[in-house]
Design an enzyme around this catalytic site. Structure first.
Site, PDB file in Angstrom:
ATOM      1  N   VAL A  64      -9.307  -2.041   0.825  1.00  0.00           N
ATOM      2  CA  VAL A  64      -9.995  -2.905   1.788  1.00  0.00           C
ATOM      3  C   VAL A  64      -9.462  -2.549   3.176  1.00  0.00           C
ATOM      4  CG1 VAL A  64     -10.414  -5.287   2.521  1.00  0.00           C
ATOM      5  CG2 VAL A  64     -10.303  -4.733   0.087  1.00  0.00           C
ATOM      6  N   HIS A 101      -5.509  -8.306  -0.818  1.00  0.00           N
ATOM      7  CA  HIS A 101      -5.061  -9.129  -1.950  1.00  0.00           C
ATOM      8  C   HIS A 101      -6.183 -10.059  -2.408  1.00  0.00           C
ATOM      9  CE1 HIS A 101      -0.998  -8.527   0.106  1.00  0.00           C
ATOM     10  NE2 HIS A 101      -0.767  -8.089  -1.113  1.00  0.00           N
ATOM     11  N   GLN A 135      12.463  -2.087  -6.064  1.00  0.00           N
ATOM     12  CA  GLN A 135      11.599  -1.002  -5.598  1.00  0.00           C
ATOM     13  C   GLN A 135      11.839  -0.632  -4.135  1.00  0.00           C
ATOM     14  OE1 GLN A 135       7.927  -3.429  -6.503  1.00  0.00           O
ATOM     15  NE2 GLN A 135       7.131  -2.425  -4.687  1.00  0.00           N
ATOM     16  N   ARG A 161       2.496  -4.562   5.656  1.00  0.00           N
ATOM     17  CA  ARG A 161       3.372  -3.882   6.609  1.00  0.00           C
ATOM     18  C   ARG A 161       2.686  -3.634   7.957  1.00  0.00           C
ATOM     19  NH1 ARG A 161       5.607  -1.251   1.648  1.00  0.00           N
ATOM     20  NH2 ARG A 161       7.795  -1.889   1.579  1.00  0.00           N
ATOM     21  N   GLN A 178       1.006   4.406  -7.307  1.00  0.00           N
ATOM     22  CA  GLN A 178       1.468   3.241  -8.079  1.00  0.00           C
ATOM     23  C   GLN A 178       0.491   2.915  -9.208  1.00  0.00           C
ATOM     24  OE1 GLN A 178       3.186  -0.504  -6.377  1.00  0.00           O
ATOM     25  NE2 GLN A 178       1.118  -1.277  -6.604  1.00  0.00           N
ATOM     26  N   GLY A 206      -4.564  -2.561  -6.279  1.00  0.00           N
ATOM     27  CA  GLY A 206      -5.359  -1.924  -5.233  1.00  0.00           C
ATOM     28  C   GLY A 206      -5.163  -0.412  -5.239  1.00  0.00           C
ATOM     29  N   MET A 233      -5.744  -2.232   4.850  1.00  0.00           N
ATOM     30  CA  MET A 233      -4.969  -3.471   4.950  1.00  0.00           C
ATOM     31  C   MET A 233      -3.636  -3.329   4.229  1.00  0.00           C
ATOM     32  SD  MET A 233      -7.545  -6.587   4.987  1.00  0.00           S
ATOM     33  CE  MET A 233      -8.895  -6.562   6.170  1.00  0.00           C
ATOM     34  N   HIS A 262      -3.371 -10.652   2.494  1.00  0.00           N
ATOM     35  CA  HIS A 262      -4.429 -10.253   3.423  1.00  0.00           C
ATOM     36  C   HIS A 262      -5.696 -10.078   2.591  1.00  0.00           C
ATOM     37  CE1 HIS A 262      -3.647  -6.337   1.710  1.00  0.00           C
ATOM     38  NE2 HIS A 262      -2.408  -6.353   2.168  1.00  0.00           N
TER      39      HIS A 262
HETATM   40  O1  PAF Z   1       1.868  -3.339  -4.840  1.00  0.00           O
HETATM   41  C1  PAF Z   1       2.727  -4.236  -4.813  1.00  0.00           C
HETATM   42  O2  PAF Z   1       2.611  -5.228  -4.106  1.00  0.00           O
HETATM   43  C2  PAF Z   1       3.976  -4.084  -5.667  1.00  0.00           C
HETATM   44  O3  PAF Z   1       4.396  -2.771  -5.718  1.00  0.00           O
HETATM   45  C3  PAF Z   1       3.820  -4.665  -7.080  1.00  0.00           C
HETATM   46  C4  PAF Z   1       2.757  -3.953  -7.873  1.00  0.00           C
HETATM   47  C5  PAF Z   1       3.472  -6.150  -6.982  1.00  0.00           C
HETATM   48  C6  PAF Z   1       5.144  -4.544  -7.845  1.00  0.00           C
HETATM   49  O4  PAF Z   1       6.165  -5.186  -7.185  1.00  0.00           O
END
Ligand code: PAF
Length: 287
Positions: free
Chosen positions: A176, A37, A61, A187, A153, A147, A184, A34
């Site tokens: 964003v 990204h 994860q 999900r 994270q 982001g 955005m 989106h």
């Molecule tokens: O933010 C994400 O899309 C994921 O957690 C990442 C950083 C690509 C790790 O899988």
């Protein structure tokens, strides 16, 4: 743009670029792109000579009852979007290459992984830290871009890179939002039209918190109470957490002094959404 799924080939290409003195940027993603990204990719395009975007839906994860199986995937659509932004390599390693039989090594960023999303998604940040370290080792970029929507994270990854002496600059980029304020997220595609309307309560709560601070409020309770009020008054919502934390340590704070991160996770229907904002005595401007 090349699509590379072979890890050894990715390494060879990155090594050749480094040999030519090229700077490499990496944007790690789980795909279903989106504008959030794309803004990370555009930043990476400017920040380096070569831009690698990894696309890997990382099983490590996701918890056992989470959405790994139904996480949205569309490689053809993603490849088209990446190509338009000028990505050099879309790196799509298969799960068997990332976690082959016998795989048993994980990294854990202890303290920063515990609160907020870590409390309701046990093991999540261990999975994130592990896959990000693997991607950093595979591509060896000069800079890696994430982001701020996934603020915890980002902090976990910054700590990981600092603690393990990974020679990479970790860059965090602003959230964003859709025109109406919804952050955005891949999900968001899970939301029904009614839930989509309810999901706006996260941004409404953030805006209310910022306005409160602008008008002089500094205490944790005044901010959290306003935020809680807005969310609980919205149908289809269930609060996971609403927290006011120190922006670096992610420990709960009592006042905004001089700044704090408001972080929230809310289930809207079955979809868990997160959002956050910096609340600061000095930096507040537009929403
Ligand atoms: O933010 C994400 O899309 C994921 O957690 C990442 C950083 C690509 C790790 O899988």
């Amino acid at each position: 743009m090349e699509i590379i799924s072979d890890v050894a080939q990715m390494r060879r290409m990155a090594r050749a670029w480094r040999g030519q003195g090229k700077r490499i940027a990496l944007v790690p993603t789980m795909g279903y792109f989106h504008d959030g990204h794309l803004s990370l990719m555009r930043y990476g395009r400017e920040a380096a000579d070569k831009l690698v975007v990894s696309l890997f839906v990382n099983p490590a994860q996701f918890g056992p009852n989470e959405d790994l199986a139904r996480y949205p995937r569309d490689l053809e659509r993603d490849a088209g979007m990446a190509r338009e932004v000028g990505v050099d390599v879309l790196f799509t390693p298969p799960a068997e290459a990332m976690y082959p039989p016998g795989y048993q090594t994980y990294v854990s960023v202890e303290e920063l992984s515990r609160p907020l999303c870590g409390a309701s998604r046990p093991g999540h940040f261990k999975g994130v830290a592990t896959v990000v370290l693997k991607l950093l080792n595979q591509v060896q970029p000069d800079t890696a871009i994430f982001g701020e929507k996934d603020y915890q994270q980002l902090q976990v990854i910054r700590r990981l890179a600092a603690d393990l002496d990974v020679p990479v600059e970790i860059v965090g980029r602003p959230i964003v939002r859709e025109a109406d304020g919804l952050a955005m997220s891949s999900r968001n595609t899970y939301l029904s039209p009614e839930e989509r309307a309810s999901a706006l309560c996260l941004f409404r709560a953030i805006r209310a918190a910022r306005e409160l601070v602008l008008s002089g409020a500094r205490s944790r309770e005044s901010v959290l109470e306003a935020v809680r009020g807005i969310i609980t008054a919205t149908p289809h919502t269930d609060i996971d957490y609403i927290s006011l934390v120190h922006p670096d340590t992610l420990r709960e704070v009592d006042t905004i002094d001089p700044e704090a991160r408001l972080a929230l996770a809310v289930r809207v229907g079955k979809t868990r959404l997160i959002d956050n904002t910096l609340l600061s005595e000095s930096l507040l401007c537009c929403v």
